[in-house]
Scaffold this active site. Structure first.
Site, PDB file in Angstrom:
ATOM      1  CD  GLU A 117       4.502 -28.009  12.670  1.00 44.52           C
ATOM      2  OE1 GLU A 117       3.692 -27.807  11.759  1.00 44.52           O
ATOM      3  OE2 GLU A 117       4.192 -28.523  13.757  1.00 44.52           O
ATOM      4  CB  CYS A 168       3.571 -31.980  12.718  1.00 50.46           C
ATOM      5  SG  CYS A 168       2.568 -33.346  12.109  1.00 50.46           S
TER       6      CYS A 168
END
EC number: 2.1.1.-
Length: 366
Positions: free
Chosen positions: A358, A324
């Site tokens: 991401e 992330c």
């Protein structure tokens, strides 16, 4: 972008900028062009949190501008699911003129699923009593009479009141199979369900024809472990948060999966156990040497992998890494690329209209 307006006409340009940025960041480690997975342009967030503003007789949701810290009234939130938008209106209507529910209410949290279930948590700066419970029960019943499948929770300091339950069950179609995932209020869940499906299917695709077993660190409610179980003989997964472990155990049973073992311990502790540095009572009855883990899966927090875990994962022929935060991924790759090469690279647009990215990489031993 404002909370009530999404610049959908700019989606393609913003996505292209992210692809270019990720490719530049990854250039020292790979010349692969990222596989790109697009988000829905609106109604993609399955959870949202709002502060409440009391303005005379009026009551409404607010957010704060990240730059100016100024208050922004939010009556609709197109980034969130249709169900959250419906509930936002219904909750304000149900709470505004009810003293027991409105008094000292400062925040409402919404958690929803693609299967149209919801948990709504009301947060207070006061003690919650029987009068509150009765008023909340009446509101819940009124919401259900409108066809809303909703559970209400009241929270205050050292207090949590569940009228029914504190979870909902999501159902996701993943590569031709429906997966059931219990999602617990106030625990981590993937915010963008459509993107989660694409991440799971990508992870399945890059691990097809796998040999041996899978080890996963930071497994949460078993989101990836359970979906990937069909590609491996066995899966061994670790997680530290008790509610997530309980949800993962439920999900194993609900999906009739018999080859996944969840251990409640931190990734750092598991590293010590694998290296024989320490013994843990929680591992009694689990023979780590029986597992032939050819692949390790990591989905770490924004801080990335610590140096000890970096060393540990280098021992595995294949590393599947969902990040992330590509900046910490690249920092980890400075070490991991000494022993592994990037064989797959994907960009998942989990957070449209923001700078956040991401991404996923599959690393194979040199």
């Amino acid at each position: 972008m404002t909370p009530e307006h999404l610049p959908t006409e700019q989606y393609e340009a913003q996505l292209a900028e992210k692809v270019s940025r990720l490719q530049s960041m990854m250039a020292p480690f790979s010349d692969l062009v990222p596989e790109v997975f697009r988000s829905p342009v609106s109604h993609y967030r399955m959870r949202a949190e709002f502060r409440l503003w009391h303005d005379g007789d009026d009551l409404y949701h607010i957010m704060f501008d990240q730059q100016t810290k100024s208050r922004i009234r939010v009556d609709t939130f197109p980034a969130a699911s249709q169900l959250i938008n419906t509930l936002m209106k219904a909750m304000i209507a149900g709470v505004r003129d009810n003293h027991a529910l409105r008094h000292k209410l400062f925040q409402i949290d919404y958690l929803t699923t693609l299967s149209n279930q919801a948990v709504v948590s009301l947060l207070y700066h006061k003690k919650l009593d029987e009068e509150w419970r009765e008023a909340a029960t009446a509101l819940r019943d009124a919401l259900r009479a409108q066809g809303l499948n909703v559970h209400l929770i009241g929270r205050a300091t050292k207090t949590k009141i569940e009228l029914d339950q504190d979870y909902i069950d999501e159902r996701l179609p993943v590569a031709g199979k429906e997966m059931i995932y219990r999602q617990v209020e106030n625990s981590f869940t993937q915010p963008n369900a459509a993107m989660n499906i694409q991440m799971l299917e990508w992870a399945l695709e890059v691990t097809k024809d796998s040999k041996g077993d899978l080890l996963e660190l930071y497994c949460g409610n078993g989101n990836f472990s359970l979906a990937l179980a069909r590609n491996f003989n066995r899966v061994l997964a670790t997680e530290i948060a008790k509610p997530s472990v309980a949800a993962a155990q439920y999900n194993i049973a609900a999906n009739h999966i018999d080859n996944v073992q969840i251990i409640r311990m931190a990734a750092e502790e598991f590293t010590q156990a694998m290296n024989g540095v320490r013994e843990f009572n929680r591992l009694q009855g689990i023979d780590l040497k029986r597992y032939q883990c050819e692949t390790i899966f990591v989905d770490p927090p924004r801080s990335g992998l610590d140096s000890e875990t970096e060393k540990m994962v280098q021992a595995y022929p294949r590393i599947l890494y969902i990040s992330c935060n590509p900046e910490t991924l690249c920092k980890n790759l400075e070490t991991l690329s000494q022993t592994h090469t990037v064989s797959r690279l994907a960009l998942f647009d989990q957070f449209p209209y923001t700078h956040h990215m991401e991404c996923g990489v599959l690393l194979t031993a040199r």
